[in-house]
Design an enzyme around this catalytic site. Structure first.
Site, PDB file in Angstrom:
ATOM      1  N   GLU A 210      -2.420  -0.803 -10.702  1.00 26.62           N
ATOM      2  CA  GLU A 210      -1.351  -0.904  -9.708  1.00 26.62           C
ATOM      3  C   GLU A 210      -0.473  -2.083 -10.093  1.00 26.62           C
ATOM      4  O   GLU A 210      -0.940  -3.219 -10.195  1.00 26.62           O
ATOM      5  CB  GLU A 210      -1.943  -1.104  -8.306  1.00 26.62           C
ATOM      6  CG  GLU A 210      -2.597   0.163  -7.765  1.00 26.62           C
ATOM      7  CD  GLU A 210      -3.092   0.011  -6.331  1.00 26.62           C
ATOM      8  OE1 GLU A 210      -2.937  -1.074  -5.745  1.00 26.62           O
ATOM      9  OE2 GLU A 210      -3.652   0.980  -5.796  1.00 26.62           O
TER      10      GLU A 210
ATOM     11  N   GLU B  96       0.871  -8.663   2.660  1.00 28.99           N
ATOM     12  CA  GLU B  96       0.126  -9.470   1.688  1.00 28.99           C
ATOM     13  C   GLU B  96      -0.319 -10.807   2.278  1.00 28.99           C
ATOM     14  O   GLU B  96       0.390 -11.422   3.051  1.00 28.99           O
ATOM     15  CB  GLU B  96       0.990  -9.776   0.449  1.00 28.99           C
ATOM     16  CG  GLU B  96       1.792  -8.627  -0.085  1.00 28.99           C
ATOM     17  CD  GLU B  96       0.954  -7.485  -0.656  1.00 28.99           C
ATOM     18  OE1 GLU B  96      -0.280  -7.632  -0.738  1.00 28.99           O
ATOM     19  OE2 GLU B  96       1.538  -6.449  -0.983  1.00 28.99           O
TER      20      GLU B  96
END
Lengths: 280, 426
Positions: A44, A55
């Site tokens: 990824e 995040e």
């Protein structure tokens, strides 16, 4: 079967993540290539967005380093073209970047470019199933996969919606919250995997996995793969702060990747055989 | 339907809709938050739109008793004389806490209580929303954590003290430039981690559905009152309503009931900062004028107009007023601008500061720096606004005094008193 599904066909898939351009373009190429040597089955690749709301601090810092180094969507695509790896690549980014690319508004130009440089699919954390129609249509047009994230809070009804727009694999979020390495695996992971047992897509568990032991636990609990981001990004961040040579950081990434990959394999071999399903 | 019925309120609607305003709005959030957003939508439909368990009655009662509503619509005699037009001030600065923000904060904290949530998180820029949320949470007995950019903490210390004194935890956000944009991202992360027992009190008409609609409904009390009051005071509806626009909550609150009145011109006054141009080299927009200069994109849960670069990265905004210092704006406002119903205009830092002093000296009202932008526009363009104008005084300026002293000295603002002897001594 798509490139991504194929990667899960022979045993558990190890799916590492790194932010492209962290801390700079050339080092980042070396780091991703080290992950493949360490046994990555899919990688990824993060395309940094200025507001990464899903995040935690580790990846957020990586995003800042990458943006300061000048990473743009076009450089990201160039990076994919320059990479010398032979595993499927997934672009992980936020919807505004997908939406803004190219002359025409909407995801199509971004997906077209992604297909041209050889990407296999997308993970877009801020795009729930309800808003995924245009990206799904573009993915279908160019033969790419759209990986959806399943959260511990996702109920049956939402799961149906998610699966209907997903392909490649499902990204199973191991716990609530944002990305970030954890010292133990949440109890909710096994429960999530049980709920998904009837879904006909590979299940890769992410959020918080940082060691081979955790990878083993997750795969033993039924995951078809493990996704590891923050623990690897930490290695990049530490190397950057210490001004370590790129080759040393790459070696450490390769070694951690081997440990994680071996953990996943170990978990698979320890898995109790599943009872054969019989049709009624 | 009579005019009165059209203006009456939300009680006769029970469907939250799909969260779209034309092409704007929607829900662009991580999957982990989607069930909470669906739960909130359900609660919004039942309690706010359907008045289940008497929610709206309790909200109205608390707005009156705790919040001090209704606020007056005051004729500004000296400004009316100066500009040769009837100027009316909707005095949201007189709401408890000193700003319109309490209307929404009280509504959402009360709703969280009806939903059985146990914890409140919020973000704040200028600190007014954080203060209002801390007050509402203390009033209703809910623990509260407020995220605030480090830069804004330094610019808005009085509100930091007020939040702490009301029992809220104030958590500094050090990422990015340390302003509202970063605080919103950080609060979303907290919410994603604690979504099962926590409600996120978004401070403006932004974010994923149902927030833009729900916050507008809580703030619509401003235009609901103003519409009745102006008919009583001036004998007719106004020719124009002016409100400053950052995220757009006081703007939508001041406009909402006037939207069907097509003869009433609606002006959203944005922060023009020091320039309306984007500095491509530094990636900074020295303004916060997303309606005037922004383009369509996706940020913090909805599709709307944004300050962004050619790649879709969100650029840093700027305003002398931290309450307007945000790169996005509410999706409904973006839609009303596209439809031609709302006119977006911009006033720069200098004009806002001059207006701040003018209102303070001529009317005895110290406005928030946010509000001063609306008065800056009135000053420059009063001739074209018609005979009766309503300006929404979104909040009071006590929180801004330190910045005002500093900026006034630095800029040599022409109509300001000499502050140099007092610089930094407040």
């Amino acid at each position: 079967m798509s490139d991504l599904s194929t990667a899960f066909a022979d045993g558990p898939a190890f799916v590492p993540y790194l932010a492209v351009g962290d801390p700079d373009y050339e080092s980042s190429l070396a780091y991703v290539e080290a992950l493949e040597r360490g046994g990555a089955d899919v990688v990824e690749l993060g395309l940094p967005f200025s507001e990464p709301i899903a995040e935690g601090p580790t990846i957020q810092e990586a995003v800042v380093r990458s943006l300061e180094a000048g990473t743009t969507p076009d450089l990201f695509f160039e990076f994919v073209g320059d990479l010398e790896v032979d595993v499927p690549l997934v672009c992980m980014t936020y919807y505004n970047l997908v939406y803004q690319y190219g002359e025409e508004r909407g995801p199509r130009p971004f997906v077209e470019k992604a297909a041209e440089v050889g990407l296999s699919g997308f993970v877009v954390p801020d795009l729930p199933a309800e808003e995924a129609g245009p990206l799904r249509a573009a993915c279908d047009e160019f033969g790419l996969d759209l990986v959806s994230i399943v959260a511990p809070t996702t109920d049956e009804e939402r799961l149906g919606k998610l699966v209907s727009v997903s392909s490649g694999y499902l990204y199973v979020q191991a716990r609530l919250g944002v990305t970030g390495a954890q010292s133990s695996v949440s109890d909710r992971t096994a429960a999530s995997l049980d709920r998904l047992s009837d879904v006909d897509l590979p299940k890769a568990v992410g959020f918080g996995i940082s060691s081979g032991e955790q990878a083993a636990t997750v795969v033993e609990a039924g995951a078809d793969g493990v996704i590891v981001g923050s623990a690897l990004v930490d290695v990049v961040g530490e190397g950057y702060r210490n001004d370590d040579p790129v080759a040393d950081v790459a070696d450490r990434l390769e070694s951690l990747a081997r440990e994680l990959n071996a953990g996943a394999e170990r978990g698979y071999s320890q898995r109790a055989p599943r009872p054969e399903r019989t049709s009624e | 339907m009579s005019e009165g019925d059209a203006a009456k309120g939300v009680e006769d609607r029970t469907d939250a809709g799909d969260g779209k305003f034309g092409e704007y709005g929607g829900r662009y959030v991580p999957e982990a938050l989607m069930p909470a957003i669906e739960e909130l939508t359900d609660a919004y439909e039942r309690y706010v739109l359907g008045n289940e368990d008497g929610f709206v009655d309790e909200f109205r009662r608390r707005l009156a008793e705790f919040g001090g509503r209704p606020t007056p619509l005051q004729r500004a005699d000296r400004l009316s004389e100066r500009y040769g037009t009837e100027v009316y001030l909707k005095r949201e600065d007189l709401v408890h806490g000193g700003a319109h923000k309490l209307n929404n904060a009280l509504g959402q904290v009360l709703l969280a209580k009806y939903m059985g949530k146990e914890r409140i998180v919020a973000e704040t820029g200028a600190g007014q929303h954080g203060t209002a949320t801390a007050m509402a949470a203390a009033h209703l007995g809910m623990p509260c954590e407020v995220y605030m950019g480090e830069r804004d903490i330094n610019r808005q210390r009085p509100n930091v003290f007020r939040m702490r004194i009301n029992g809220a935890a104030v958590t500094p956000v050090t990422t990015g430039r340390g302003t509202l944009k970063e605080a919103i991202s950080e609060t979303m992360r907290d919410w994603a981690s604690n979504v099962e027992d926590t409600h996120y009190v978004i401070g403006s008409v932004v974010g994923p559905h149902p927030f833009p609609r729900m916050v507008r409904d809580f703030q619509a009390v401003i235009s609901e009152e103003a519409r009745e009051q102006i008919r009583e005071g001036a004998g007719r509806l106004p020719d124009a309503v002016l409100a400053c626009a950052g995220g757009g909550s006081n703007t939508m609150g001041a406009f909402h009931r006037f939207v069907p009145d097509e003869d009433v011109d609606l002006y959203a006054v944005e922060a023009g900062g020091s320039s309306l141009e984007v500095d491509e080299r530094t990636g900074v927009a020295p303004n916060s004028a997303s309606l005037t200069t922004g383009s369509e994109g996706v940020l913090h849960g909805s599709r709307t107009k944004l300050l962004q670069d050619g790649h879709g990265q969100i650029v840093e905004s700027h305003s002398i007023s931290s309450g307007l210092d945000y790169a996005g704006v509410g999706p409904e406002l973006a839609h009303l601008v596209d439809e031609g119903r709302v006119t977006p205009v911009a006033v720069d830092d200098d004009a806002a500061l001059a207006a701040f002093h003018r209102l303070s000296q001529e009317e005895g009202i110290i406005p928030a720096l946010e509000t001063a932008h609306a008065f800056g526009y009135l000053h420059e363009h009063h001739a074209g606004l018609g005979g009766v104008v309503v300006v929404n005084v979104s909040g009071r300026g006590d929180k801004d005094l330190e910045s005002v002293v500093e900026e006034t000295d630095a800029r040599g603002t022409p109509n300001a008193p000499d502050m140099s002897a007092f610089g930094g001594g407040l």
